[in-house]
Write an enzyme that holds these catalytic residues in place. Sequence first.
Site, mmCIF file in Angstrom:
data_model
loop_
_atom_site.group_PDB
_atom_site.id
_atom_site.type_symbol
_atom_site.label_atom_id
_atom_site.label_comp_id
_atom_site.label_asym_id
_atom_site.label_seq_id
_atom_site.Cartn_x
_atom_site.Cartn_y
_atom_site.Cartn_z
ATOM 1 N N HIS A 193 0.864 -1.054 0.302
ATOM 2 C CA HIS A 193 0.206 0.366 -0.012
ATOM 3 C C HIS A 193 0.859 1.120 -0.208
ATOM 4 O O HIS A 193 1.115 2.022 -0.841
ATOM 5 C CB HIS A 193 -1.095 -0.201 1.208
ATOM 6 C CG HIS A 193 -2.055 1.054 1.250
ATOM 7 N ND1 HIS A 193 -2.841 1.589 0.983
ATOM 8 C CD2 HIS A 193 -1.693 2.512 1.572
ATOM 9 C CE1 HIS A 193 -3.400 1.961 1.862
ATOM 10 N NE2 HIS A 193 -2.212 3.252 1.476
ATOM 11 N N GLU A 194 2.449 1.434 0.709
ATOM 12 C CA GLU A 194 2.653 2.690 0.468
ATOM 13 C C GLU A 194 3.325 3.056 0.055
ATOM 14 O O GLU A 194 3.276 3.859 -0.558
ATOM 15 C CB GLU A 194 3.289 2.610 2.194
ATOM 16 C CG GLU A 194 2.292 2.329 3.263
ATOM 17 C CD GLU A 194 1.736 3.252 3.969
ATOM 18 O OE1 GLU A 194 1.946 5.053 3.169
ATOM 19 O OE2 GLU A 194 0.733 3.025 4.473
ATOM 20 N N HIS A 239 1.439 5.175 -2.653
ATOM 21 C CA HIS A 239 1.587 5.961 -2.404
ATOM 22 C C HIS A 239 3.025 7.235 -2.559
ATOM 23 O O HIS A 239 3.168 7.955 -3.742
ATOM 24 C CB HIS A 239 1.541 6.008 -0.654
ATOM 25 C CG HIS A 239 0.642 6.364 -0.557
ATOM 26 N ND1 HIS A 239 -0.418 7.269 -0.911
ATOM 27 C CD2 HIS A 239 -0.050 5.576 0.238
ATOM 28 C CE1 HIS A 239 -1.637 6.649 0.134
ATOM 29 N NE2 HIS A 239 -1.298 5.956 0.707
ATOM 30 N N HIS A 253 -5.174 7.339 -2.099
ATOM 31 C CA HIS A 253 -6.139 6.386 -1.026
ATOM 32 C C HIS A 253 -7.496 6.310 -2.250
ATOM 33 O O HIS A 253 -7.726 8.164 -3.309
ATOM 34 C CB HIS A 253 -7.041 7.207 -0.124
ATOM 35 C CG HIS A 253 -5.319 7.201 1.121
ATOM 36 N ND1 HIS A 253 -5.600 8.029 2.864
ATOM 37 C CD2 HIS A 253 -4.904 5.622 0.985
ATOM 38 C CE1 HIS A 253 -4.697 7.220 2.631
ATOM 39 N NE2 HIS A 253 -3.931 5.726 2.519
#
Lengths: 367, 85
Positions: free
Chosen positions: A119-120, A123, A129
Amino acid sequence: YSTVDKSSAWQKNDITYKIVNFTPDIPRADVESSIKRAFKVWSDVTPLTFTRVYEGDCDIEIQFVSGDHGDNSPFDGPDGILAHAFQPGPRIGGDTHFDDAETFTKNSQQYNLFLVAAHEFGHALGLNHATDQGALMYPTYPSTDPDNFRLPQDDIDAIQSLYGKTSNPIQPTGPTTPSKCDPNIVFNAVTTLRGELLFFLNRFVFRKHPRGGESDLLFIQELWPTLPSDIDSAYENPITGEILVFKEKKYWTLDGFDVSQGPRSIAELGFPRNVKKIDAAVHVETLGKTYFFVNNKYYSYDEDKQAMDKGFPKFIAKDFPGMRPNIDAAFYYKGLLYFFQESVQYEYSIESKRIKQVLRSNSWLGC
Amino acid sequence: SAAFPAASQEDLEGKYGKMAQKYLEKFYDMKTTGRPVGRKTNNNPFVKKLQEMQAFFGLEVTGKLDQKTVKMMEKPRCGVHDIGE
């Protein structure tokens, strides 16, 4: 999905990363493999490559830190915020910080490092998101089986909008999140649970009170972390208050939101070896029987005697006139059976042996 | 049962109001003076930001701190903002 402007994404395909320090929660080798696998999630669907460096400058610096760690975004101790990452750019851009106050794991216990890292890194590559509840880039921790993780389509679309597609001739596709009012929705299993209805579908379960209110869409593992996805069938025994969940030749016993037993072999219930999976299961309270549907036949299990009834399996078409083979799901509610086949649901009277109504499979979800 | 016990709006705001304010400041770029936001009228930044948060997560958009909203705010999550900033 949402991303940074293309001009703010990395303007190159070869990205370097450095693991500055390690969490004491799991061995270093497991941190390294989790990080590597998390990058692979993104490199599998784009032309991006990720190369680890051990010293000097790099694009994505990975650290385990806690509390106030000097970037104006302090961590908050156990739970709450698990990690954060900065969007692409020089210096701190792309850097990824994990809250060292969390317990990171390499299994399905919270918090799986691979899932958090994947997930990170989204980014760090320029993704924001997502509002898709099943997307990796949804803000909350994904309670999904890390061993069988596949990057959802929403995330594939997002990253490919910034970096393009992989050069592989076969383009990867990912799972999508079910929409309760999709007219083509086909449930894997349906059961009651202490007055509520549960509709299982792939990694998800819709939870609904039959008398009203909005349904909740949850990951199966959010409710029962050790259950698998893609279950075949489930039923509630209101006498014991237990739910039995079946996948292929195994079953699990649930006591509310605890997995009390399992997996066990369905042979323990008296199924012959040639039964590879149970299409649908339903307990008929008034009879004390549980019916298991397998292809074009069904078995009857006596819950009092805890044994299969003799003379079974029998043909579905013979004892349930109007019903076709290959039932997807079934449940019992207020004296009636509800059979699900593809996107259709049949309200069935056991007494009159007739289909009373044909409904859409998602009628219980307010659709 | 995992169902929530019934709680009044006042109970929820009293118990979770401060947590919700911090959440909206952090993830929804809510600008406050650091003091608790006052009466929850429609023009109140708390109400507006709470509506944004509820819409983002696909919750019922009430602008009020209901059970499902509190539950969502309590989930473990990423520290990057959802919108704003």
